[in-house]
Design a protein around this motif. Structure first.
Motif, PDB file in Angstrom:
ATOM      1  N   UNK A 162     -10.073  42.932  43.306  1.00 50.76           N
ATOM      2  CA  UNK A 162      -8.759  43.386  43.732  1.00 50.76           C
ATOM      3  C   UNK A 162      -7.719  42.339  43.374  1.00 50.76           C
ATOM      4  N   UNK A 163      -6.442  42.636  43.616  1.00 53.65           N
ATOM      5  CA  UNK A 163      -5.362  41.754  43.192  1.00 53.65           C
ATOM      6  C   UNK A 163      -5.441  40.384  43.853  1.00 53.65           C
ATOM      7  N   UNK A 164      -5.773  40.354  45.139  1.00 49.04           N
ATOM      8  CA  UNK A 164      -5.878  39.072  45.839  1.00 49.04           C
ATOM      9  C   UNK A 164      -7.013  38.227  45.260  1.00 49.04           C
ATOM     10  N   UNK A 165      -8.120  38.875  44.937  1.00 53.04           N
ATOM     11  CA  UNK A 165      -9.254  38.154  44.362  1.00 53.04           C
ATOM     12  C   UNK A 165      -8.903  37.589  42.993  1.00 53.04           C
ATOM     13  N   UNK A 166      -8.134  38.351  42.202  1.00 56.46           N
ATOM     14  CA  UNK A 166      -7.710  37.870  40.893  1.00 56.46           C
ATOM     15  C   UNK A 166      -6.850  36.624  41.024  1.00 56.46           C
ATOM     16  N   UNK A 167      -5.905  36.665  41.965  1.00 54.12           N
ATOM     17  CA  UNK A 167      -5.046  35.503  42.171  1.00 54.12           C
ATOM     18  C   UNK A 167      -5.866  34.297  42.596  1.00 54.12           C
ATOM     19  N   UNK A 168      -6.852  34.536  43.468  1.00 52.77           N
ATOM     20  CA  UNK A 168      -7.708  33.448  43.922  1.00 52.77           C
ATOM     21  C   UNK A 168      -8.514  32.868  42.762  1.00 52.77           C
ATOM     22  N   UNK A 169      -9.018  33.747  41.895  1.00 53.73           N
ATOM     23  CA  UNK A 169      -9.786  33.300  40.735  1.00 53.73           C
ATOM     24  C   UNK A 169      -8.937  32.473  39.787  1.00 53.73           C
ATOM     25  N   UNK A 170      -7.712  32.928  39.510  1.00 54.66           N
ATOM     26  CA  UNK A 170      -6.829  32.210  38.591  1.00 54.66           C
ATOM     27  C   UNK A 170      -6.403  30.869  39.170  1.00 54.66           C
ATOM     28  N   UNK A 171      -6.152  30.837  40.469  1.00 55.03           N
ATOM     29  CA  UNK A 171      -5.776  29.581  41.111  1.00 55.03           C
ATOM     30  C   UNK A 171      -6.939  28.593  41.070  1.00 55.03           C
ATOM     31  N   UNK A 255     -18.883  29.919  45.216  1.00 51.24           N
ATOM     32  CA  UNK A 255     -19.473  30.818  46.207  1.00 51.24           C
ATOM     33  C   UNK A 255     -18.406  31.401  47.133  1.00 51.24           C
ATOM     34  N   UNK A 256     -17.369  30.621  47.433  1.00 48.18           N
ATOM     35  CA  UNK A 256     -16.298  31.101  48.308  1.00 48.18           C
ATOM     36  C   UNK A 256     -15.583  32.300  47.710  1.00 48.18           C
ATOM     37  N   UNK A 257     -15.533  32.384  46.389  1.00 48.22           N
ATOM     38  CA  UNK A 257     -14.843  33.498  45.727  1.00 48.22           C
ATOM     39  C   UNK A 257     -15.707  34.735  45.619  1.00 48.22           C
ATOM     40  N   UNK A 258     -16.968  34.599  45.958  1.00 45.66           N
ATOM     41  CA  UNK A 258     -17.871  35.735  45.856  1.00 45.66           C
ATOM     42  C   UNK A 258     -17.474  36.844  46.822  1.00 45.66           C
ATOM     43  N   UNK A 259     -17.649  38.088  46.389  1.00 47.32           N
ATOM     44  CA  UNK A 259     -17.389  39.246  47.245  1.00 47.32           C
ATOM     45  C   UNK A 259     -18.688  39.818  47.818  1.00 47.32           C
ATOM     46  N   UNK A 260     -19.778  39.082  47.665  1.00 47.94           N
ATOM     47  CA  UNK A 260     -21.067  39.536  48.174  1.00 47.94           C
ATOM     48  C   UNK A 260     -21.053  39.552  49.702  1.00 47.94           C
ATOM     49  N   UNK A 262     -23.340  38.780  51.753  1.00 52.27           N
ATOM     50  CA  UNK A 262     -24.055  37.643  52.350  1.00 52.27           C
ATOM     51  C   UNK A 262     -23.498  36.312  51.857  1.00 52.27           C
ATOM     52  N   UNK A 263     -22.187  36.294  51.568  1.00 52.52           N
ATOM     53  CA  UNK A 263     -21.557  35.087  51.023  1.00 52.52           C
ATOM     54  C   UNK A 263     -21.777  33.879  51.916  1.00 52.52           C
ATOM     55  N   UNK A 264     -21.541  34.022  53.217  1.00 55.61           N
ATOM     56  CA  UNK A 264     -21.664  32.886  54.127  1.00 55.61           C
ATOM     57  C   UNK A 264     -23.079  32.337  54.148  1.00 55.61           C
ATOM     58  N   UNK A 265     -24.063  33.227  54.064  1.00 54.89           N
ATOM     59  CA  UNK A 265     -25.455  32.769  54.041  1.00 54.89           C
ATOM     60  C   UNK A 265     -25.739  31.997  52.753  1.00 54.89           C
ATOM     61  N   UNK A 266     -25.196  32.473  51.635  1.00 53.15           N
ATOM     62  CA  UNK A 266     -25.395  31.786  50.356  1.00 53.15           C
ATOM     63  C   UNK A 266     -24.803  30.384  50.402  1.00 53.15           C
ATOM     64  N   UNK A 267     -23.625  30.266  50.991  1.00 51.00           N
ATOM     65  CA  UNK A 267     -22.983  28.950  51.109  1.00 51.00           C
ATOM     66  C   UNK A 267     -23.818  28.042  51.995  1.00 51.00           C
ATOM     67  N   UNK A 268     -24.286  28.586  53.114  1.00 49.02           N
ATOM     68  CA  UNK A 268     -25.099  27.798  54.038  1.00 49.02           C
ATOM     69  C   UNK A 268     -26.406  27.351  53.380  1.00 49.02           C
ATOM     70  N   UNK A 269     -27.035  28.264  52.637  1.00 50.79           N
ATOM     71  CA  UNK A 269     -28.291  27.927  51.963  1.00 50.79           C
ATOM     72  C   UNK A 269     -28.075  26.838  50.921  1.00 50.79           C
ATOM     73  N   UNK A 270     -26.970  26.940  50.169  1.00 52.40           N
ATOM     74  CA  UNK A 270     -26.706  25.921  49.154  1.00 52.40           C
ATOM     75  C   UNK A 270     -26.463  24.557  49.799  1.00 52.40           C
ATOM     76  N   UNK A 271     -25.633  24.523  50.842  1.00 46.54           N
ATOM     77  CA  UNK A 271     -25.344  23.247  51.501  1.00 46.54           C
ATOM     78  C   UNK A 271     -26.611  22.612  52.062  1.00 46.54           C
TER      79      UNK A 271
END
Length: 394
Positions: A162-171, A255-260, A262-271
């Motif tokens: 979506x538009x917000x995600x695009x802006x986040x990706x470009x930033x 990972x923060x930009x992911x729209x999955x 289970x994003x929070x779990x992925x971040x926690x697992x990586x950390x």
């Protein structure tokens, strides 16, 4: 086996820093020029690549296939003609790439245009690919008569963002590039292998200002030096706090930009995995260095090794050339990858591939006009339409 592969891939990933960082004054000159190339607004580069493949000692059937591939590749070349122009912020730009694939009896020409505007509320990137006849012949009938394939990677219908995600990706892309450059500048001062691999000379070559005396730098590595540099890079990078923090920040930001869901779990697992890696870093390096000791018996580079040349004028790289000679003995590699193997299943043969390339860069920060072809429903089709058609046919 899995841990060995992780070690090898980690080492190869770290080797991406090979041509960007260094300790001697000569290597620092290359590093500074490479950074300067990231700031230019326009340029025109012409690159030619060719390969030389050879193999020996294989079973007759395998040897025949390798010889056939070698005959094709050894008489082929890959050429790129690239023009690009951007504003100072790198948010608006155009580029044109003409790729020529030349093989015996055939030449395939593929032009590509990119028109990007990342400003405003609706950022856009349009990629237009001119279709060669060989590509048209394999397309569905409704597309075979069209001249261009259009890709819109930032279109929400194509990207799923979506538009917000695009802006986040470009930033993220903008801020990460700044972080990356700052990190490399800092890390270069702590990257100090105890061997000097760069020589310099002066040559008279063509520039935008005519023939000038230009300083050239040559970076050479033989098989032993290549392995020593892999060992040093992995050990140095892994034990450097800023380097590891940079990796952690990069992965977390991605990972923060992911729209999955289970994003929070992925971040926690990586950390958690990252902290475990830090806690067991000494064990990892012990294992890695043990594998590097065993790798001494495995040939990775042929006699020509890695030989890269950079020509720098007014702080910019205006010419590059290089040779990369990769050589693999399957028996050596098999002994490295497995502790036990019988004579019956031991692979035979050695394979060598030599890449040669040459690149001339001109028009740095000079006005360049790039005409983007007009596309419409008559002369072009969208990648999304092609994918939908193929899905229906399947």
């Amino acid at each position: 086996m899995k841990r060995k592969k992780i070690v090898i891939w980690f080492a190869l990933a770290m080797m991406l820093l090979l041509v960007l960082t260094g300790c001697s004054s000569n290597e620092q000159e290359i590093f500074n020029a490479a950074l300067n190339m990231q700031t230019i607004n326009s340029s025109h580069s012409q690159t030619t690549m060719n390969f030389h493949v050879s193999g020996q000692g294989f079973d007759p059937q395998d040897q025949q296939q390798i010889d056939s591939v070698a005959t094709l590749l050894n008489n082929a070349s890959l050429n790129f003609d690239v023009e690009s122009t951007y504003n100072d912020q790198k948010t608006v730009g155009k580029s044109k790439v003409i790729m020529d694939v030349v093989t015996p009896g055939m030449k395939i020409n593929v032009p590509v245009w990119v028109d990007s505007d990342l400003t405003g509320d609706t950022p856009s990137i349009k990629e237009i690919i001119g279709l060669p006849l060989v590509a048209k012949s394999s397309l569905p009938q409704q597309f075979a008569s069209k001249d261009y394939l259009v890709i819109n990677p930032l279109d929400s219908k194509d990207s799923g963002l979506n538009n917000d995600s695009l802006k986040q990706l470009l930033e993220f892309s903008k801020t990460f590039q700044e972080k990356e450059i700052n990190f490399l500048k800092s890390y270069a001062s702590r990257f100090n292998p105890d061997f000097d691999t760069v020589a310099n000379s002066t040559e008279t070559i063509s520039t935008d200002e005519g023939y000038k005396l230009v300083r050239g730098y040559e970076f050479r590595l033989n098989d032993k030096q290549f392995k020593d540099l892999i060992r040093y890079t992995v050990n140095n990078f892994t034990q450097d706090k800023e380097a590891m923090d940079f990796v952690k920040d990069l992965v977390n930001s991605t990972l923060q930009m992911s729209q999955a869901p289970d994003k929070e779990k992925s971040i926690s697992d990586f950390n958690q995995a990252f902290e475990q890696f830090n806690a067991n870093k000494a064990d990892f390096l012990t294992m890695f260095n043990t594998q590097m000791d065993r790798l001494k018996n495995v040939t990775l580079l042929g006699d020509k090794g890695i030989d890269l040349k950079y020509y720098i004028y007014n702080g910019y790289i205006i010419k590059e050339s290089g040779t990369i000679d990769l050589k693999i003995d399957l028996n050596q590699l098999n002994q490295f990858m497995s502790k036990e193997s019988s004579a019956s299943d031991t692979p035979k043969g050695s394979l060598e591939m030599i890449l040669n390339y040459n690149s001339d860069i001109s028009g740095i920060n000079s006005p360049i006009e790039i005409q983007i072809p007009g596309v419409n429903a008559t002369n072009s089709f969208n990648m999304t339409d092609l994918l939908k058609t193929e899905q229906k046919s399947n």
